[in-house]
Design an enzyme around this catalytic site. Structure first.
Site, PDB file in Angstrom:
ATOM      1  N   VAL A  65       0.894  -1.085   0.162  1.00 21.90           N
ATOM      2  CA  VAL A  65       0.056  -0.039  -0.060  1.00 21.90           C
ATOM      3  C   VAL A  65       0.908   1.362   0.021  1.00 21.90           C
ATOM      4  CG1 VAL A  65      -1.841   1.452   1.263  1.00 21.90           C
ATOM      5  CG2 VAL A  65      -1.721  -1.151   1.292  1.00 21.90           C
ATOM      6  N   GLY A 110       3.640   4.170   3.663  1.00 17.39           N
ATOM      7  CA  GLY A 110       3.257   3.074   3.049  1.00 17.39           C
ATOM      8  C   GLY A 110       3.621   1.903   3.953  1.00 17.39           C
ATOM      9  N   LYS A 111       3.121   0.725   3.503  1.00 15.26           N
ATOM     10  CA  LYS A 111       2.978  -0.626   4.223  1.00 15.26           C
ATOM     11  C   LYS A 111       2.816  -1.718   3.472  1.00 15.26           C
ATOM     12  CE  LYS A 111       3.788  -1.697   8.573  1.00 15.26           C
ATOM     13  NZ  LYS A 111       4.653  -0.977   9.546  1.00 15.26           N
ATOM     14  N   GLY A 112       3.378  -2.599   3.654  1.00 21.41           N
ATOM     15  CA  GLY A 112       3.220  -3.968   2.634  1.00 21.41           C
ATOM     16  C   GLY A 112       3.340  -5.359   3.446  1.00 21.41           C
ATOM     17  N   ASP A 151       9.530  -5.600   9.597  1.00 19.32           N
ATOM     18  CA  ASP A 151       8.170  -5.412  10.639  1.00 19.32           C
ATOM     19  C   ASP A 151       8.118  -6.866  11.076  1.00 19.32           C
ATOM     20  OD1 ASP A 151       5.951  -3.247  11.053  1.00 19.32           O
ATOM     21  OD2 ASP A 151       4.758  -5.279  11.045  1.00 19.32           O
TER      22      ASP A 151
END
Length: 450
Positions: A65, A110-112, A151
Site C-alpha cells: 500500500v 506506506g506498508k506492505g 516488521d
C-alpha cells in the site's frame, strides 16, 4: 475512504477524524484534505508462488500500500504474518503517513507484506518466498520511490534475502530497503531504535507529568507486552536506566517477574525468540510465572508505566480499567494502535480528570523512533557513509524530543479542551493534528487538493 470489512482501517480513520474535529471546525477548508488523504495513492496486490522443501508449489497473497508521498518516498515495513490483509495494511500505511511526518524527515507513508508465515519454515523456504515476493515488488520500489523495511515476521534474515533478490533483478546496489546488515548499508541503532525511541519519548512525559516515577529509580514499575524486537530493546533501555521491568508476553500468554527482569534474562528471551520458542519454557526460572492466555495488564497489582509492545488492539477497555486500578500514570504505545478505541477513551477521561490521571501517547508519536532511524539509514546510504552509534543515538534522542514538543504544542492548541495547569494536553490530539497539518499542507502545495 473505507471499503466494506475494513475494521482496522475504520478504527484508525475514526480516531484521526475525532481528534481533528476542533481543528477542522476552526479551519473547514482542511475537510477536503481529510477526504483525499484517507485514500491511498496506490494499492498493489499480487500472488506469490514459491516452492516448499517437498517440491510442492505454495501460493500466498502479496501487498504493498503506497499511501502518501507528499513528504518523500513511500516508507513503511513489510509484515509477514497469517493475519495480514488489506484492512490491516491500509491502517498501518495510514498511521505510517502521519508518524513519518512527526519525525521531521523526508518520508512518505506506506506498508506492505504477505499472509506468509515464516514460523516453522526452513531458511531455504523463506529464501524462495522472498525471491518470489521481490520478483513482483521490485518493479514498484526504489531508493527515491518506495523504501520498505522490516516488521513483524520480517527480520534481518528476510531483509537480506529481499535485498539480494532486488540486487539480482536490478543489477544495482542501492538503499532501497532499510534494516540492512551493518556491513552492507545498515545503520547502528536500527534494531534498537523503536524501543529506545519509545523510552526517550516517555522520559519527557514522565518529567512533565510524574517525575516521582523517573526511570532512574528501581521503585518505578514498568509493564511491557510483547517479546520481539520492540519489547526486548524497550526492556533493555528501562533496565539500563534503572527502573524495574515486570512483564513480557507472547501470543500464548505473559511471563511475570516479581523482582524484575535482568539484562541477562532479556538476552535469553532474545535467543529463545530467534529459535521460535515460547516464553512458557522460561517459567521454571526463579521468580518468573507464566500465565497462559493472558496479557500483563490484569496480572500485576501495581504498575506506574505501561508500554504495549506486541500488536494492535492489545489493551481492551477492561484491561485499561485494570491499569487505572494498578495506579498507572503513563501509557505509551510501542506497538501500532496498541490500545482499542474504548481503552483510549478511558485513558483520556482519566487525563481530563486532573492530577493523578493517566497520560496516553499514541504509537504514531511514541514509537516513531524506528522509522526515524530508518530515515537516518536512508540518509547515510545516499551519502555512502556510516555514522557511529553515538551519532545515531544522539540524532534519535533529538528527533524524539522534537516529536514530543510538536505533539505537546498541537495538543495544547487544538484539543478543543479548556486546559488548566492541572490538566495535561492530549498527546493523541496533538500527534494527529500536527501530523495531518504537515501532510495536508504539502499535498496542497503539490496540487493534490484545493
Amino acid at each position: 475512504m473505507v471499503k466494506p470489512f475494513e475494521p482496522e482501517f475504520q478504527q484508525a480513520l475514526d480516531e484521526l477524524t475525532t481528534s481533528l474535529q476542533p481543528f477542522l471546525d476552526a479551519n473547514p477548508q482542511y475537510k477536503k484534505a481529510l477526504e483525499i488523504v484517507q485514500v491511498p495513492e496506490r494499492v498493489l496486490q499480487f500472488r506469490v508462488v514459491w516452492e516448499d522443501d517437498q517440491g510442492v508449489a505454495q501460493v500466498n497473497h502479496g501487498f504493498r500500500v503506497q499511501y502518501n508521498s507528499a513528504l518523500g518516498p513511500y516508507k513503511g515495513g513489510l509484515r509477514l504474518h497469517p493475519s495480514v490483509n488489506l484492512s490491516i495494511l491500509k491502517f498501518l500505511g495510514f498511521e505510517q503517513t502521519f508518524k513519518n511526518a512527526l519525525t521531521g524527515l523526508s518520508m512518505g507513508g506506506g506498508k506492505g507484506g504477505s499472509d506468509f508465515d515464516p514460523k516453522g519454515k526452513s531458511d531455504s523456504e523463506i529464501r524462495r518466498f522472498c525471491f518470489s515476493f521481490m520478483g513482483e515488488l521490485f518493479r514498484h520500489i526504489g531508493s527515491d520511490t518506495d523504501v520498505p523495511a522490516g516488521d513483524i515476521g520480517t527480520g534481518g534474515r528476510e531483509i537480506g534475502f529481499l535485498f539480494g533478490a532486488y540486487k539480482k533483478l536490478r543489477n544495482e546496489f542501492t538503499g532501497m530497503l532499510t534494516g540492512k546488515g551493518l556491513t552492507w548499508g545498515g545503520s547502528f541503532i536500527r534494531p534498537e531504535a523503536t524501543g529506545y525511541g519509545l523510552i526517550y519519548f516517555v522520559e519527557h512525559m514522565i518529567a512533565k507529568a510524574c517525575p516521582e516515577y523517573s526511570l532512574d529509580k528501581p521503585s518505578t514499575l514498568v509493564a511491557i507486552s510483547g517479546s520481539g524486537n520492540v519489547a526486548q530493546f524497550t526492556a533493555l533501555k528501562v533496565i539500563e536506566l534503572g527502573a524495574t521491568v515486570l512483564s513480557l508476553s507472547d501470543s500464548k500468554g505473559s511471563l511475570i517477574s516479581d523482582k524484575g527482569y535482568t539484562k541477562e534474562f532479556i538476552r535469553k528471551v532474545a535467543d529463545l525468540k530467534l529459535k521460535g520458542g515460547s516464553l512458557a519454557s522460561l517459567a521454571n526460572e526463579e521468580g518468573y510465572t507464566y500465565h497462559a492466555g493472558a496479557r500483563p495488564w490484569t496480572l500485576i497489582p501495581t504498575i506506574h508505566i505501561a508500554l504495549p509492545g506486541a500488536t494492535q488492539n492489545e489493551v481492551s477497555a477492561e484491561e485499561a480499567e485494570a491499569l487505572l486500578k494498578a495506579g498507572v500514570r503513563i501509557v505509551a504505545e510501542g506497538s501500532n494502535m496498541g490500545c482499542t478505541a474504548d481503552a483510549i477513551d478511558i485513558f483520556e477521561s482519566s487525563r481530563k480528570a486532573g492530577p493523578g490521571g493517566v497520560w496516553y501517547a499514541p504509537g504514531k508519536a511514541s514509537n516513531c523512533g524506528g522509522v526515524a532511524v530508518s530515515g537516518l539509514e536512508m540518509a547515510q546510504n545516499s551519502q555512502r557513509l556510516a555514522w557511529t552509534t553515538q551519532e545515531v543515538d544522539s540524532k534519535l534522542k533529538d528527533i524524539m524530543a522534537e516529536c514530543y514538543g510538536i505533539c505537546l504544542t498541537a495538543g495544547t492548541k487544538w484539543s478543543g479542551e479548556e486546559l488548566t495547569d492541572e490538566v495535561l494536553p492530549s498527546l493523541l490530539s496533538g500527534a494527529n493534528v500536527a501530523g495531518f497539518i504537515k501532510v495536508a499542507d504539502a499535498m496542497k502545495a503539490q496540487g493534490d487538493w484545493w
